[in-house]
Design a protein around this motif. Structure first.
Motif, PDB file in Angstrom:
ATOM      1  N   GLY A 234       0.815  -1.343  -0.017  1.00 36.33           N
ATOM      2  CA  GLY A 234       0.133  -0.085  -0.060  1.00 36.33           C
ATOM      3  C   GLY A 234       0.796   1.309  -0.046  1.00 36.33           C
ATOM      4  O   GLY A 234       0.719   2.109   0.598  1.00 36.33           O
ATOM      5  N   SER A 235       2.016   1.115  -0.620  1.00 39.43           N
ATOM      6  CA  SER A 235       2.842   2.222  -0.853  1.00 39.43           C
ATOM      7  C   SER A 235       2.133   3.606  -1.047  1.00 39.43           C
ATOM      8  O   SER A 235       2.929   4.677  -0.664  1.00 39.43           O
ATOM      9  CB  SER A 235       4.007   2.192  -1.535  1.00 39.43           C
ATOM     10  OG  SER A 235       3.794   1.846  -2.672  1.00 39.43           O
ATOM     11  N   ALA A 236       1.192   3.834  -1.780  1.00 38.59           N
ATOM     12  CA  ALA A 236       0.542   5.132  -2.346  1.00 38.59           C
ATOM     13  C   ALA A 236       0.050   5.800  -1.172  1.00 38.59           C
ATOM     14  O   ALA A 236       0.222   6.921  -1.032  1.00 38.59           O
ATOM     15  CB  ALA A 236      -0.401   4.775  -3.254  1.00 38.59           C
ATOM     16  N   VAL A 237      -0.402   5.085  -0.030  1.00 40.96           N
ATOM     17  CA  VAL A 237      -0.865   5.670   1.153  1.00 40.96           C
ATOM     18  C   VAL A 237       0.144   6.229   1.973  1.00 40.96           C
ATOM     19  O   VAL A 237       0.360   7.352   2.159  1.00 40.96           O
ATOM     20  CB  VAL A 237      -1.722   4.911   1.994  1.00 40.96           C
ATOM     21  CG1 VAL A 237      -2.138   5.395   3.162  1.00 40.96           C
ATOM     22  CG2 VAL A 237      -2.826   4.266   1.122  1.00 40.96           C
ATOM     23  N   GLY A 238       1.222   5.231   2.152  1.00 37.22           N
ATOM     24  CA  GLY A 238       2.578   5.841   2.903  1.00 37.22           C
ATOM     25  C   GLY A 238       3.161   6.826   2.056  1.00 37.22           C
ATOM     26  O   GLY A 238       3.721   7.880   2.704  1.00 37.22           O
ATOM     27  N   GLY A 239       3.328   6.678   0.730  1.00 37.13           N
ATOM     28  CA  GLY A 239       4.018   7.777  -0.033  1.00 37.13           C
ATOM     29  C   GLY A 239       3.153   9.172   0.166  1.00 37.13           C
ATOM     30  O   GLY A 239       3.546  10.290  -0.074  1.00 37.13           O
ATOM     31  N   ALA A 240       1.910   9.161   0.214  1.00 39.25           N
ATOM     32  CA  ALA A 240       1.097  10.381   0.094  1.00 39.25           C
ATOM     33  C   ALA A 240       1.325  11.202   1.405  1.00 39.25           C
ATOM     34  O   ALA A 240       1.456  12.249   1.418  1.00 39.25           O
ATOM     35  CB  ALA A 240      -0.376  10.232  -0.039  1.00 39.25           C
ATOM     36  N   VAL A 241       1.430  10.237   2.670  1.00 47.25           N
ATOM     37  CA  VAL A 241       1.565  10.760   3.782  1.00 47.25           C
ATOM     38  C   VAL A 241       3.080  11.317   3.756  1.00 47.25           C
ATOM     39  O   VAL A 241       3.155  12.649   4.460  1.00 47.25           O
ATOM     40  CB  VAL A 241       1.489   9.742   4.949  1.00 47.25           C
ATOM     41  CG1 VAL A 241       1.801  10.240   6.175  1.00 47.25           C
ATOM     42  CG2 VAL A 241      -0.037   9.434   5.012  1.00 47.25           C
ATOM     43  N   VAL A 242       3.942  10.711   3.457  1.00 49.16           N
ATOM     44  CA  VAL A 242       5.335  11.386   3.396  1.00 49.16           C
ATOM     45  C   VAL A 242       5.586  12.645   2.657  1.00 49.16           C
ATOM     46  O   VAL A 242       6.239  13.567   2.849  1.00 49.16           O
ATOM     47  CB  VAL A 242       6.252  10.228   2.834  1.00 49.16           C
ATOM     48  CG1 VAL A 242       7.815  10.888   2.622  1.00 49.16           C
ATOM     49  CG2 VAL A 242       6.537   8.905   3.921  1.00 49.16           C
ATOM     50  N   ASP A 243       4.630  12.750   1.437  1.00 52.11           N
ATOM     51  CA  ASP A 243       4.769  13.742   0.512  1.00 52.11           C
ATOM     52  C   ASP A 243       4.161  15.048   1.361  1.00 52.11           C
ATOM     53  O   ASP A 243       4.537  16.005   1.020  1.00 52.11           O
ATOM     54  CB  ASP A 243       4.103  13.448  -0.802  1.00 52.11           C
ATOM     55  CG  ASP A 243       4.570  12.642  -1.698  1.00 52.11           C
ATOM     56  OD1 ASP A 243       6.040  12.350  -1.651  1.00 52.11           O
ATOM     57  OD2 ASP A 243       4.018  12.002  -2.675  1.00 52.11           O
ATOM     58  N   ALA A 244       3.075  14.481   1.758  1.00 54.02           N
ATOM     59  CA  ALA A 244       2.274  15.632   2.770  1.00 54.02           C
ATOM     60  C   ALA A 244       3.394  16.251   3.828  1.00 54.02           C
ATOM     61  O   ALA A 244       3.490  17.515   3.911  1.00 54.02           O
ATOM     62  CB  ALA A 244       1.139  15.261   3.313  1.00 54.02           C
TER      63      ALA A 244
ATOM     64  N   LYS B 222       5.750  18.449   2.165  1.00 54.72           N
ATOM     65  CA  LYS B 222       5.251  19.503   1.898  1.00 54.72           C
ATOM     66  C   LYS B 222       5.134  20.816   3.031  1.00 54.72           C
ATOM     67  O   LYS B 222       5.335  21.977   2.710  1.00 54.72           O
ATOM     68  CB  LYS B 222       3.895  19.260   0.885  1.00 54.72           C
ATOM     69  CG  LYS B 222       3.130  20.593   0.620  1.00 54.72           C
ATOM     70  CD  LYS B 222       1.918  20.179  -0.293  1.00 54.72           C
ATOM     71  CE  LYS B 222       1.286  21.481  -0.907  1.00 54.72           C
ATOM     72  NZ  LYS B 222      -0.132  21.253  -1.273  1.00 54.72           N
ATOM     73  N   LYS B 223       4.912  20.200   4.099  1.00 54.41           N
ATOM     74  CA  LYS B 223       4.583  20.791   5.206  1.00 54.41           C
ATOM     75  C   LYS B 223       5.875  21.406   5.627  1.00 54.41           C
ATOM     76  O   LYS B 223       6.107  22.784   6.178  1.00 54.41           O
ATOM     77  CB  LYS B 223       3.915  20.198   6.443  1.00 54.41           C
ATOM     78  CG  LYS B 223       2.481  19.657   6.230  1.00 54.41           C
ATOM     79  CD  LYS B 223       1.565  21.135   6.194  1.00 54.41           C
ATOM     80  CE  LYS B 223       0.107  20.458   6.119  1.00 54.41           C
ATOM     81  NZ  LYS B 223      -0.857  21.453   5.989  1.00 54.41           N
TER      82      LYS B 223
ATOM     83  N   ALA C 178       1.026  18.709  12.007  1.00 57.49           N
ATOM     84  CA  ALA C 178       0.081  19.228  11.217  1.00 57.49           C
ATOM     85  C   ALA C 178      -0.536  18.454   9.998  1.00 57.49           C
ATOM     86  O   ALA C 178      -1.694  18.659   9.718  1.00 57.49           O
ATOM     87  CB  ALA C 178       0.958  20.458  10.395  1.00 57.49           C
ATOM     88  N   VAL C 179       0.193  17.290   9.703  1.00 59.96           N
ATOM     89  CA  VAL C 179      -0.435  16.517   8.826  1.00 59.96           C
ATOM     90  C   VAL C 179      -1.278  15.417   9.328  1.00 59.96           C
ATOM     91  O   VAL C 179      -2.005  14.806   8.753  1.00 59.96           O
ATOM     92  CB  VAL C 179       0.903  15.484   7.910  1.00 59.96           C
ATOM     93  CG1 VAL C 179       0.377  14.450   7.241  1.00 59.96           C
ATOM     94  CG2 VAL C 179       1.576  16.545   7.229  1.00 59.96           C
ATOM     95  N   GLU C 180      -1.336  14.930  10.700  1.00 59.71           N
ATOM     96  CA  GLU C 180      -1.916  13.982  11.225  1.00 59.71           C
ATOM     97  C   GLU C 180      -3.616  14.332  11.231  1.00 59.71           C
ATOM     98  O   GLU C 180      -4.265  13.270  10.535  1.00 59.71           O
ATOM     99  CB  GLU C 180      -1.834  14.026  12.835  1.00 59.71           C
ATOM    100  CG  GLU C 180      -2.655  13.188  13.570  1.00 59.71           C
ATOM    101  CD  GLU C 180      -2.536  11.701  13.507  1.00 59.71           C
ATOM    102  OE1 GLU C 180      -3.141  10.781  13.905  1.00 59.71           O
ATOM    103  OE2 GLU C 180      -1.372  11.322  13.019  1.00 59.71           O
ATOM    104  N   PRO C 181      -4.087  15.567  11.079  1.00 64.79           N
ATOM    105  CA  PRO C 181      -5.644  15.783  10.936  1.00 64.79           C
ATOM    106  C   PRO C 181      -5.939  15.572   9.524  1.00 64.79           C
ATOM    107  O   PRO C 181      -7.153  15.224   9.162  1.00 64.79           O
ATOM    108  CB  PRO C 181      -5.745  16.950  11.601  1.00 64.79           C
ATOM    109  CG  PRO C 181      -4.625  17.672  12.082  1.00 64.79           C
ATOM    110  CD  PRO C 181      -3.395  16.772  11.707  1.00 64.79           C
TER     111      PRO C 181
END
Length: 171
Positions: free
Chosen positions: A32-42, A45-46, A68-71
């Motif tokens: 499920g690396s798309a989910v993990g990648g999206a979190v790392v990208d976010a 970005k922050k 900041a990303v958690e919510p």
């Protein structure tokens, strides 16, 4: 687990971000690396740096970004699920067209190209070696290559690019 994942997971544990921690532990670099990648990208970005540079950022800055990303994690997951649903609907709609030719041309074309490549690259040189005489062909290798490259270009997104260009012209 990569050094980046370890840094981000420890930051998530320290600031109390269980969603980020669980996603990175279970889905970063795996199936499920798309989910993990999206979190790392976010997170990147922050922080304001590319993902590759996250390891050079101080832990305090990373912890602030994780907080900041958690919510935002539920919205990220929802966006990824929505994208997957839309992709599935598109594939199903393409397969449910009135005629099976609507979607069968692609696999049929791929098998045809594979057969032609096998003929030109494997069978023809083998026959030439066995018979000792060069065989005459109706289509030259250069002409076949042109057809093959054109087919691959259209199949791999050229048709989409052409449609986008046409859509841009009509506006």
């Amino acid at each position: 687990m990569t050094a980046l994942a370890t840094i981000l997971i420890s930051a998530a544990v320290k600031v109390g971000a269980p969603l980020v921690k669980n996603i990175l532990q279970e889905h970063f670099g795996g199936a499920g690396s798309a989910v993990g990648g999206a979190v790392v990208d976010a997170i990147a970005k922050k922080v304001g740096v590319p993902v590759e540079d996250l390891e050079t950022v101080t832990p305090a800055v990373i912890e602030d970004a994780v907080t900041a990303v958690e919510p935002e994690v539920p919205q990220l997951i929802d966006a990824l699920v929505t994208a997957q649903i839309q992709g599935n609907k598109l594939m199903l709609a393409e397969m449910k067209k009135d005629s099976s030719f609507g979607w069968l041309w692609r696999p049929a074309g791929m098998w045809l190209m594979l057969g032609c490549i096998t003929f030109y690259v494997v069978l023809l040189p083998l026959l030439d070696a066995l018979l000792g005489t060069p065989l005459k062909l109706t289509v030259s290798f250069g002409e076949f290559t042109t057809v093959f490259v054109t087919y691959c270009s259209l199949y791999m997104g050229g048709n989409t690019a052409l449609r986008m260009l046409k859509r841009g012209d009509s506006k």
